[in-house]
Design an enzyme around this catalytic site. Structure first.
Site, short mmCIF file in Angstrom:
data_model
loop_
_atom_site.label_atom_id
_atom_site.label_comp_id
_atom_site.label_asym_id
_atom_site.label_seq_id
_atom_site.Cartn_x
_atom_site.Cartn_y
_atom_site.Cartn_z
N GLY A 31 3.45 -8.54 -1.28
CA GLY A 31 4.10 -8.80 -0.27
C GLY A 31 4.12 -10.43 0.21
N ASP A 52 3.85 -6.72 14.14
CA ASP A 52 4.55 -6.55 12.97
C ASP A 52 3.94 -5.77 12.29
OD1 ASP A 52 5.65 -6.97 10.94
OD2 ASP A 52 4.09 -7.57 9.51
#
Length: 508
Positions: free
Chosen positions: A183, A300
């Protein structure tokens, strides 16, 4: 634990874009103000050469940063101390000054190359959440290819990611067995722990200073969660260990199954059964309520950040469909990725959340707090119900237009609270959304017009379960954050007091 360029082409047959990393690509290739959402601030502009302060006097947001702790100190002491800040190189520096900076940087990385003095530890130490530092010299030299190449070690790529090699060791304790994902912040690998004799997941943070800073804030948050919930009743992932290896902060977690998004993708984006949606929603809201009780906002929430503890499933064939579908045997989940988590009384970045789960108050520039997490939960639950993201876009105006098409007009009172800049950017005349306009593409107009509203998506008239589910979603997806339901109140909703049989059929 596991980890997961244009705007994707939408068709009626494809539920997701063909690129499995399309969400990450949105951040990398989207508008500059939306590329990377982290809580820490950017580096301050270095002062002119004649007034440059020594590193011990450079001030960051809300605090003064001291000199770097010598590398002989323990990890716990390093976490509480400030990081070394090499003096920024001025644009008017001479060739001689640049050469000196390169020597300094090489010495800095040489200190971290020697890991003999480091060991894996479990620590309860915390860093200040106001910890801010300038971006390291590693990034400062990115524009000069010759200098950049000179300081990249052979175990890092050009972006600061650790180069994973199966069979290599992360310290003498952990042996890498496979890579689980990658990521923005780094990579996640599966490792064999020689001490506990079991496999674990290790998150390897990029060797870039701003990501190292963010990881220290994440460690602080994870330590808080573990201390406040040692039995893990609230379904948040626990940090088991952490260490610094070759300038990469590594965080050790229990090894779990795949994420909800990965399971959806493997299952051809087939919706989850109703009883499984109920169980996952209850666990997710329980975790969010726990975070909010600690005055912490996750910021998030998305299917990629919800892991299945056990992703074993059975295959079900249907006469109505040629393809067989998977059904989970266990829907126990864990909430992960606290790299952007923010305490409510601390600095709030102007943009948070992955685009498709971003609350309207964030887009409208009205500020955000706990309620932005509840909006994300609502979007996630719709995605579990339909198999596809509710708002598939990466542009603010189109995103607002999609919201109005699905949920109704944005209230005038919210528009009046906006700054003039944001009003003129998104609205026109009598507070009407400035969509479509001359710049709107034909494809965008067609797609927004094709969207169904929420009642058409859920179809509450079909069953009592759908009716209660629709009512809960309405309260989670309210435009006004002050009116949006809280996590604790959502857990008391009648939706969670409905019962199902083993096949997922509603009983009462």
């Amino acid at each position: 634990m596991s980890a997961t360029n244009t705007r994707p082409t939408r068709t009626s047959r494809r539920k997701r874009p063909p690129n499995p990393n399309w969400r990450e690509d949105f951040y990398r290739n989207g508008r500059p103000d939306e590329q990377e959402v982290i809580v820490i601030s950017d580096s301050p502009t270095p002062p002119p050469v004649h007034i440059r302060k020594p590193p011990s006097q450079i001030e960051t947001r809300g605090m003064k940063r001291g000199r770097r702790t010598p590398p002989q100190l323990s990890n716990a002491q390093q976490l509480q101390s400030s990081q070394l800040s090499l003096q920024p190189i001025s644009a008017v520096s001479t060739h001689k000054r640049r050469r000196k900076g390169e020597i300094q940087t090489a010495q800095f990385h040489q200190q971290y190359n020697d890991t003999s003095y480091r060991s894996y530890i479990s620590t309860g130490s915390h860093t200040s959440a106001h910890y801010r530092e300038p971006i390291s010299a590693r990034e400062s030299y990115s524009s000069a290819s010759s200098s950049r190449q000179a300081i990249i070690p052979n175990y890092d790529d050009k972006d600061g990611h650790y180069i994973v090699k199966i069979g290599d060791d992360l310290t003498s304790r952990y042996r890498i067995t496979r890579q689980l994902g990658q990521g923005t912040f780094g990579k996640v690998v599966q490792c064999f722990d020689r001490v506990s004799n079991r496999h674990v997941a290790i998150k390897i943070i990029r060797a870039v200073q701003k990501y190292r800073d963010a990881s220290k804030i994440e460690i602080r948050v994870l330590n808080t969660l573990r201390d406040q919930d040692p039995s893990n009743l609230h379904k948040c992932i626990h940090l088991r260990d952490w260490f610094d290896f070759r300038n990469h902060i590594c965080m050790v977690f229990d090894l779990y199954g795949c994420s909800l998004f990965d399971f959806l993708k493997q299952n051809d984006f087939a919706p989850f059964p109703m009883n499984q949606i109920q169980h996952i929603a209850k666990q997710l809201l329980n975790a969010v309520a726990f975070l909010h009780s600690l005055r912490l906002v996750h910021t998030d929430l998305k299917p990629e950040n919800i892991l299945l503890v056990n992703d074993q499933c059975k295959t079900i064939s249907s006469k109505a469909s040629i393809r067989s579908k998977r059904m989970l045997l266990d829907t126990d989940v864990r909430l992960i990725d606290f790299g952007s988590a923010t305490f409510d009384d601390e600095y709030h970045s102007s943009v948070v959340s992955t685009r498709h789960y971003r609350a309207p108050e964030v887009i409208l520039g009205l500020g955000w707090s706990y309620s932005c997490d509840l909006w994300s939960v609502g979007c996630i639950l719709v995605e579990l119900f339909t198999g596809e993201a509710l708002f598939q876009t990466h542009e603010n105006l189109e995103h607002l237009a999609m919201m109005e098409h699905v949920l109704g007009k944005i209230p005038d009172r919210l528009v009046r609270q906006m700054s003039r800049h944001h009003q003129s950017k998104y609205f026109r005349g009598s507070r009407l959304l400035n969509y479509p306009n001359d710049d709107t593409t034909k494809q965008s107009r067609k797609y927004v017009k094709s969207l169904r509203n929420l009642i058409e998506i859920i179809e509450p008239e079909k069953s009592t379960f759908r009716s209660q589910f629709y009512d809960l979603l309405q309260q989670l997806l309210l435009y006004d954050p002050n009116e949006r339901i809280s996590a604790r109140a959502a857990l008391r909703h009648p939706f969670f007091y409905m019962f199902f049989d083993d096949e997922g059929r509603h009983i009462r």
